[in-house]
Design an enzyme around this catalytic site. Structure first.
Site, PDB file in Angstrom:
ATOM      1  N   LYS A 208     -49.919 -32.582 -44.789  1.00  9.78           N
ATOM      2  CA  LYS A 208     -51.114 -33.268 -45.579  1.00  9.78           C
ATOM      3  C   LYS A 208     -51.538 -34.731 -44.857  1.00  9.78           C
ATOM      4  O   LYS A 208     -50.720 -35.449 -44.383  1.00  9.78           O
ATOM      5  CB  LYS A 208     -50.753 -33.362 -47.082  1.00  9.78           C
ATOM      6  CG  LYS A 208     -50.872 -32.094 -47.466  1.00  9.78           C
ATOM      7  CD  LYS A 208     -50.961 -31.950 -49.141  1.00  9.78           C
ATOM      8  CE  LYS A 208     -51.031 -30.461 -49.272  1.00  9.78           C
ATOM      9  NZ  LYS A 208     -50.592 -30.188 -50.701  1.00  9.78           N
ATOM     10  N   ARG A 244     -42.803 -26.640 -50.521  1.00 12.89           N
ATOM     11  CA  ARG A 244     -43.602 -25.692 -49.726  1.00 12.89           C
ATOM     12  C   ARG A 244     -43.992 -26.429 -48.627  1.00 12.89           C
ATOM     13  O   ARG A 244     -44.595 -27.393 -48.431  1.00 12.89           O
ATOM     14  CB  ARG A 244     -44.832 -25.807 -50.761  1.00 12.89           C
ATOM     15  CG  ARG A 244     -45.928 -24.708 -50.275  1.00 12.89           C
ATOM     16  CD  ARG A 244     -47.400 -24.666 -51.250  1.00 12.89           C
ATOM     17  NE  ARG A 244     -48.265 -23.877 -50.570  1.00 12.89           N
ATOM     18  CZ  ARG A 244     -49.150 -23.904 -49.672  1.00 12.89           C
ATOM     19  NH1 ARG A 244     -49.159 -25.261 -49.304  1.00 12.89           N
ATOM     20  NH2 ARG A 244     -50.033 -23.011 -49.292  1.00 12.89           N
TER      21      ARG A 244
HETATM   22  N1  PMM Z   1     -51.100 -27.411 -51.257  1.00 13.76           N
HETATM   23  C1  PMM Z   1     -51.866 -26.537 -50.887  1.00 13.76           C
HETATM   24  C2  PMM Z   1     -51.940 -25.312 -51.028  1.00 13.76           C
HETATM   25  N2  PMM Z   1     -51.243 -24.734 -52.188  1.00 13.76           N
HETATM   26  N3  PMM Z   1     -49.430 -24.998 -53.680  1.00 13.76           N
HETATM   27  C3  PMM Z   1     -48.625 -25.888 -54.192  1.00 13.76           C
HETATM   28  N4  PMM Z   1     -47.986 -25.442 -55.462  1.00 13.76           N
HETATM   29  N5  PMM Z   1     -48.489 -27.289 -54.030  1.00 13.76           N
HETATM   30  C4  PMM Z   1     -49.380 -27.680 -52.937  1.00 13.76           C
HETATM   31  O1  PMM Z   1     -49.186 -29.025 -52.831  1.00 13.76           O
HETATM   32  C5  PMM Z   1     -50.137 -26.921 -52.557  1.00 13.76           C
HETATM   33  C6  PMM Z   1     -50.143 -25.398 -52.627  1.00 13.76           C
HETATM   34  C7  PMM Z   1     -52.767 -27.066 -49.580  1.00 13.76           C
HETATM   35  O2  PMM Z   1     -52.073 -26.975 -48.444  1.00 13.76           O
HETATM   36  P1  PMM Z   1     -52.355 -25.962 -47.154  1.00 13.76           P
HETATM   37  O3  PMM Z   1     -53.922 -25.496 -47.001  1.00 13.76           O
HETATM   38  O4  PMM Z   1     -51.746 -26.093 -45.929  1.00 13.76           O
HETATM   39  O5  PMM Z   1     -51.784 -24.322 -47.678  1.00 13.76           O
END
Ligand code: PMM
Length: 285
Positions: A208, A244
């Site tokens: 991020k 994650r």
């Molecule tokens: N961040 C993203 C997508 N899904 N789910 C949870 N539980 N926590 C998060 O911080 C989260 C998520 C965004 O990141 P990406 O676009 O790299 O998937």
């Protein structure tokens, strides 16, 4: 031991790995790789949540992810489904997913609580204020930790009223979602405060934007995998249920280091206050 949730975005536009796993076969192959690298769960998503991202219909989302979930479940992998659409969550449950990962904590789709209750899957409720196109305009807090905890408590109450068992709910502070850089660090610094909600907590820091601040100017996106792995250790030390991440191998190694240290920690030294190892107390030759 903290679980590793490996990110599998089956989207053409996700912010960090968008497009690379967009075809079904490539996505399945990448899911298997993440599993081999040590992911306990593969988090399959078909709609990008990056700031400003365009929405996709639940039908399109399902066309992207259901074949991937079906095949990975057939091969025995544990899957979570990254969606805020109840229809997609239901379809993924039928296809073999074990966890619903709803970045909106049930706010985006009023039917989500009922589907979480009906499927009986583990349900991750993330702190969220608005969809990608507006979320950066809503990053105002008094004290971010207090406010996020209060808003998550409201979500837990609504979900349990909808019939979701408390024992199935996992909370997530939602790093990067309606959060300014300092908010993300403050939430990480005080993860232990979430213990007052009495539920497991997961953390998604991977790649991020706020991590760019600890890297040299112009660092590439994969350079954020090292700080991500460090955050995984900090979250694990704070007792997180899961992290994650995109780079599963790095976080697996980092958590192995932590496990080795924890295994070698004499019982009486456990709980050593951090103040006892302040750098200011170190002596230099
Ligand atoms: N961040 C993203 C997508 N899904 N789910 C949870 N539980 N926590 C998060 O911080 C989260 C998520 C965004 O990141 P990406 O676009 O790299 O998937």
């Amino acid at each position: 031991m903290t679980l590793i949730m490996g990110v599998l975005n089956v989207t053409p536009d996700s912010f960090s790995d968008g497009g690379r796993w967009a075809s079904t076969d490539a996505a399945i192959e990448h899911g298997l790789l993440l599993h081999a690298q040590g992911a306990d769960l593969i988090d399959v998503g078909g709609e990008s949540t990056r700031p400003g991202a365009a929405r996709v219909s639940p039908e399109q989302e399902q066309r992207r992810i259901i074949p991937v979930v079906t095949e990975l479940a057939r091969q025995g992998l544990r899957l979570s489904i990254d969606t805020f659409n109840s229809a997609t969550a239901r379809a993924a449950a039928t296809a073999g997913a074990s966890v619903i990962n709803d970045v909106s904590g049930g706010l985006a789709d009023p039917g989500m609580g009922a589907v979480a209750a009906e499927t009986g899957l583990t349900y991750v409720a993330m702190h969220w204020r608005a969809h990608a196109q507006q979320m950066d305009t809503l990053a105002d807090y008094g004290d971010v930790v207090t406010d996020v905890i209060a808003e998550l408590r409201t979500r837990v109450d609504a979900l349990t009223r909808a019939g979701v068992g408390r024992e199935r709910i996992v909370l997530d502070p939602g790093l990067g979602f309606s959060k300014k850089t300092e908010h993300n660090w403050q939430l990480l610094a005080r993860l232990d405060a979430f213990a007052e909600l009495g539920l497991p907590v997961m953390v998604g820091a991977s790649r991020k934007r706020f991590l760019a601040g600890v890297l040299p100017n112009g660092a590439a996106l994969p350079d954020r995998d090292l700080p991500t792995a460090v955050v995984s250790v900090l979250a694990a030390q704070a007792g997180a249920w899961a992290v994650r991440v995109h780079d599963v191998a790095a976080t697996r190694t980092a958590l192995n280091v932590l496990a080795s240290v924890q295994r070698s920690t004499p019982h009486r030294a456990q709980g050593l206050p951090h103040s006892a190892v302040r750098p200011s107390q170190w002596t230099h030759d």
